[in-house]
Structure formats: C-alpha cells, structure tokens
Design a protein around this motif. Structure first.
Motif, PDB file in Angstrom:
ATOM      1  N   THR A  74       0.831  -1.195   0.000  1.00  8.57           N
ATOM      2  CA  THR A  74       0.000   0.000   0.000  1.00  8.57           C
ATOM      3  C   THR A  74       0.869   1.250   0.000  1.00  8.57           C
ATOM      4  N   MET A  75       0.275   2.376  -0.388  1.00  8.67           N
ATOM      5  CA  MET A  75       0.931   3.677  -0.317  1.00  8.67           C
ATOM      6  C   MET A  75      -0.091   4.699   0.167  1.00  8.67           C
ATOM      7  N   ARG A  76       0.195   5.326   1.305  1.00  8.51           N
ATOM      8  CA  ARG A  76      -0.675   6.378   1.822  1.00  8.51           C
ATOM      9  C   ARG A  76      -0.420   7.653   1.033  1.00  8.51           C
ATOM     10  N   LEU A  77      -1.479   8.286   0.558  1.00  8.90           N
ATOM     11  CA  LEU A  77      -1.367   9.505  -0.236  1.00  8.90           C
ATOM     12  C   LEU A  77      -1.866  10.699   0.568  1.00  8.90           C
ATOM     13  N   PHE A  78      -1.171  11.825   0.420  1.00 12.93           N
ATOM     14  CA  PHE A  78      -1.593  13.038   1.125  1.00 12.93           C
ATOM     15  C   PHE A  78      -1.294  14.259   0.272  1.00 12.93           C
ATOM     16  N   ALA A  79      -1.899  15.372   0.641  1.00  9.33           N
ATOM     17  CA  ALA A  79      -1.660  16.643  -0.046  1.00  9.33           C
ATOM     18  C   ALA A  79      -1.287  17.708   0.982  1.00  9.33           C
ATOM     19  N   PRO A  80      -0.201  18.453   0.758  1.00  7.27           N
ATOM     20  CA  PRO A  80       0.097  19.592   1.632  1.00  7.27           C
ATOM     21  C   PRO A  80      -0.746  20.798   1.231  1.00  7.27           C
ATOM     22  N   PRO A 364      -3.130   2.393  -3.813  1.00  8.75           N
ATOM     23  CA  PRO A 364      -3.140   3.747  -3.228  1.00  8.75           C
ATOM     24  C   PRO A 364      -4.194   3.846  -2.129  1.00  8.75           C
ATOM     25  N   VAL A 365      -3.800   4.387  -0.988  1.00  9.66           N
ATOM     26  CA  VAL A 365      -4.720   4.540   0.149  1.00  9.66           C
ATOM     27  C   VAL A 365      -5.006   6.029   0.319  1.00  9.66           C
ATOM     28  N   TRP A 366      -6.206   6.434   0.021  1.00  3.21           N
ATOM     29  CA  TRP A 366      -6.594   7.844   0.123  1.00  3.21           C
ATOM     30  C   TRP A 366      -7.043   8.193   1.530  1.00  3.21           C
ATOM     31  N   LYS A 367      -7.607   7.213   2.227  1.00  4.50           N
ATOM     32  CA  LYS A 367      -8.110   7.445   3.579  1.00  4.50           C
ATOM     33  C   LYS A 367      -7.709   6.269   4.446  1.00  4.50           C
ATOM     34  N   ASP A 368      -6.971   6.531   5.530  1.00  2.53           N
ATOM     35  CA  ASP A 368      -6.548   5.440   6.420  1.00  2.53           C
ATOM     36  C   ASP A 368      -6.883   5.734   7.879  1.00  2.53           C
TER      37      ASP A 368
END
Length: 375
Positions: A74-80, A364-368
C-alpha cells in the motif's frame, strides 16, 4: 528524570560515527544483511557506508520485504495545503524567508475552505496544513479554525507550523488534529545558527524538542526530517534515525515518520555544497537502511523528487507520498507558481499517480483514518 532527546543526541558522537563509517568493510555489511536487520545506530551507519553500495540490490530486496510485512502493498497519499507564507524567520535556504520580496499571503478561512474542497475533489482524504512561521497564526486561533474547516471534508488532518507549546498542541488535538510534522533542517548545533540567523526558529533546542511536546499533547503521528543538502548528509541521516529510534521508545503511542527532502531551487538563491546532497543511488541506500534499522518507520517522499525517482522508490520502503502538490497559498483552487516555497518536480495528477502505483502492484490509500476509530 527522563532524558530528553537533546541529551540523548549529545551523548552520541555522530560526527565521529559519520567519519568512521567510511572505514566499514564488506564483511560488516554482509553480517548485517545475514541477520536481516540493523540492531543499533552503529550498524545503521554501516548500511549508509560506501562499503554497502555494492549490496544496494540486496538491501532493496530486504527493505521491500520488511515494508510489505509491516505495511502491506500500500501507499498512503496526502496533499500539503499551504495556508500562508508570511514568516518572521530568515532561514538562509528558504523561499519564505522574511528578507525576500515575494507576495505575502495568509488565506482567509473562506479561502481555506475553497482549498480543502479542491483537494477533496482531487480524491485526497489526508492533508497537511502548512504555514510560514508567524506568531499571529497561533495566537489568533486561526490554526484551530483551519483544522475544523478541513475536518468537514477530510478525515485526517495534520499540521506543519511554527513549533508551539504543549498546551497549544493539546488545543489542536482537541480540535481533531491527528499529526505534526516538524523539520529540524539540521541536527548540527554548530551549523544550525548559521542557517537560522534570526527569528524564533533560531532557537535550536526549542525546535529539537517539538516532537516530544507534541507527543505528550496526544498527536497520533509525528513526522521528522532533515533538509538534505545544508550539511553533511551522513551526519544528518544518522541524527534523524537516532531521533526516530528515541521517539519509538519514548513516544510509543505515536506513529513516527521520516521525510527525506533534498534541497530544491527556491527564491532564496541558496547554493548548497554538491557533496552535501545525496545522489539518487545514495537516497535509495538511505531509504533501505532506514527500513532495515526501523522496521515500523513510516517513510515519506514528496513531489520534490522526479517522477523517475519516485517510481523507483515506490516498492523499496517508502510508505507515504504526496501528489500534485502546490507549495504556495491558494495553489489548488488557482494553480500558479507565485509565492511558492520551492519548486516541485513530479507534477502528475492524483489519478495519474494512482495509476502508476497500481501498475507497480501497490494499492493507493486515500483514507486510512477516521475519528470514529478513536472516539
């Protein structure tokens, strides 16, 4: 009385270790890889050494297997989300430094809401609120209100702001804030004041002990990082690894992460010494060494890095990545480059980046996280 990290750091001769690792041998490396782990900071140093370079493929295979064991594919995705670039510091390397004549802006709460909506529409459910270091953002209650606005749409909200008091962090946690990121930039007490000549950020100890205050306040996630390029990178990587190890033991309720940003062009005009910036292969080596040393460590790579570099690091140990980032206030609802902190390299849209992950067999993990988990 519990030892602080500053005391812990001073008890280690990391400058000496950064020099001695150059004398590591292939046998030293083979012994560590045979065990499948690095047991202490000295063994971690061996994995950073030139002697380990011929074993990079072996390190990558081991790193990938450890990552899959603890994080899955998995890969946690985030935005600054940059809410303001007003700053009272004069850091020599930063495009937000007070001395620069750039357009200064702090988003209104209505603009914050528009940015959150734009990020939500891109698919992100994990954001990092970022602000230049200006006292008014903390004293006015602005940060609390921005957190509350973000949480209307976004399930996981973290902050990267000026180091604050423990009671301030408790207020942010009470508002629903989940995590804190704070970059030490350099862990070298002698180099730090040269890079930070004026402003509140010039106080080395106050910044260094920020993660401990945040953890005591209840932050579930603590993010660390040096700025690779402003000092000898061997020393900085040893120091941030030591910091993470310390927090795993003393802030065990929090998830610990390390970011590995290499300095990028910015309006500061700061020119680093080339030897202070790890090469692509060295950055891969650092990532693998961190995973072999700290198996549960979250490792973050941002859009500072190129598409090619990020694609290459997806499967070897990295667990969190940003995508389609903007480094200036208001940059999602109205994308341009004015007032940015630094230039980004990988400009793929979230959809394009998610597709690249899936082609690698990574989900891709958008919400964890959801507040209902801990409420």
């Amino acid at each position: 009385m519990k030892q602080t990290f500053l005391e812990h750091l001073r008890s280690h001769d990391l400058h000496g270790l950064a020099k001695s690792l150059l004398n590591a041998t292939s046998k030293d490396v083979e012994n560590i890889l045979a065990k499948g782990k690095a047991d202490n900071i000295e063994e971690f140093a061996v994995l950073l050494s030139p002697a380990a370079t011929p074993y990079l493929e072996d390190m990558a295979v081991l790193s990938a297997s450890i990552t899959e064991k603890y994080f899955g594919k998995t890969m946690r995705l985030f935005a600054p989300l940059y809410v303001g670039n007003e700053c009272v510091n004069n850091c020599v390397y930063c495009g937000f430094a007070r001395r620069h004549s750039i357009e200064r802006r702090t988003l209104s709460l209505e603009e914050v809401e528009a940015e959150v909506q734009a990020i939500y529409d891109l698919g992100f459910r994990n954001i990092l609120l970022v602000a230049g270091e200006h006292p008014k953002l903390v004293s006015s209650g602005y940060i609390e209100e921005a957190i509350k606005i973000a949480l209307k749409k976004i399930s996981s909200v973290s902050i990267e702001i000026a180091p604050s008091k423990e009671e301030d962090y408790k207020r942010y946690v009470d508002c629903g804030c989940e995590g804190l990121t704070v970059f030490q930039e350099t862990y070298d007490e002698q180099v730090y004041p040269i890079l930070h000549p004026s402003g509140p950020k010039s106080v080395y100890q106050w910044r260094l002990e920020t993660p401990e205050r945040a953890a005591r306040a209840g932050m579930r996630k603590i993010g660390l990082g040096p700025l690779l390029g402003v000092n000898n990178w061997y020393f900085e990587v040893l120091a941030v690894a030591l910091h993470a190890q310390f927090l795993f033991k003393n802030a065990w309720r929090s998830q610990i992460s390390i970011s590995l940003p290499r300095i990028r062009p910015a309006t500061s005009g700061y020119v680093p010494k080339p030897e202070n910036i790890p090469t692509d292969r060295q950055l891969v080596q650092i990532t693998c060494a961190l995973r072999i040393f700290l198996s549960r460590l979250a490792i973050v790579v941002s859009t500072r890095e190129s598409r090619k570099m990020r694609d290459g690091m997806m499967r070897i140990g990295v667990t969190q990545m940003s995508a389609f980032s903007s480094t200036q206030p208001g940059g999602y609802a109205n994308r341009d480059s004015s007032g940015e902190q630094f230039h980004i390299d990988d400009g793929r849209t979230p959809k394009e980046f998610a597709e690249a992950l899936q082609k690698m067999g990574i989900e891709p993990v958008w919400k964890d996280f959801d507040a209902s988990i801990v409420s």
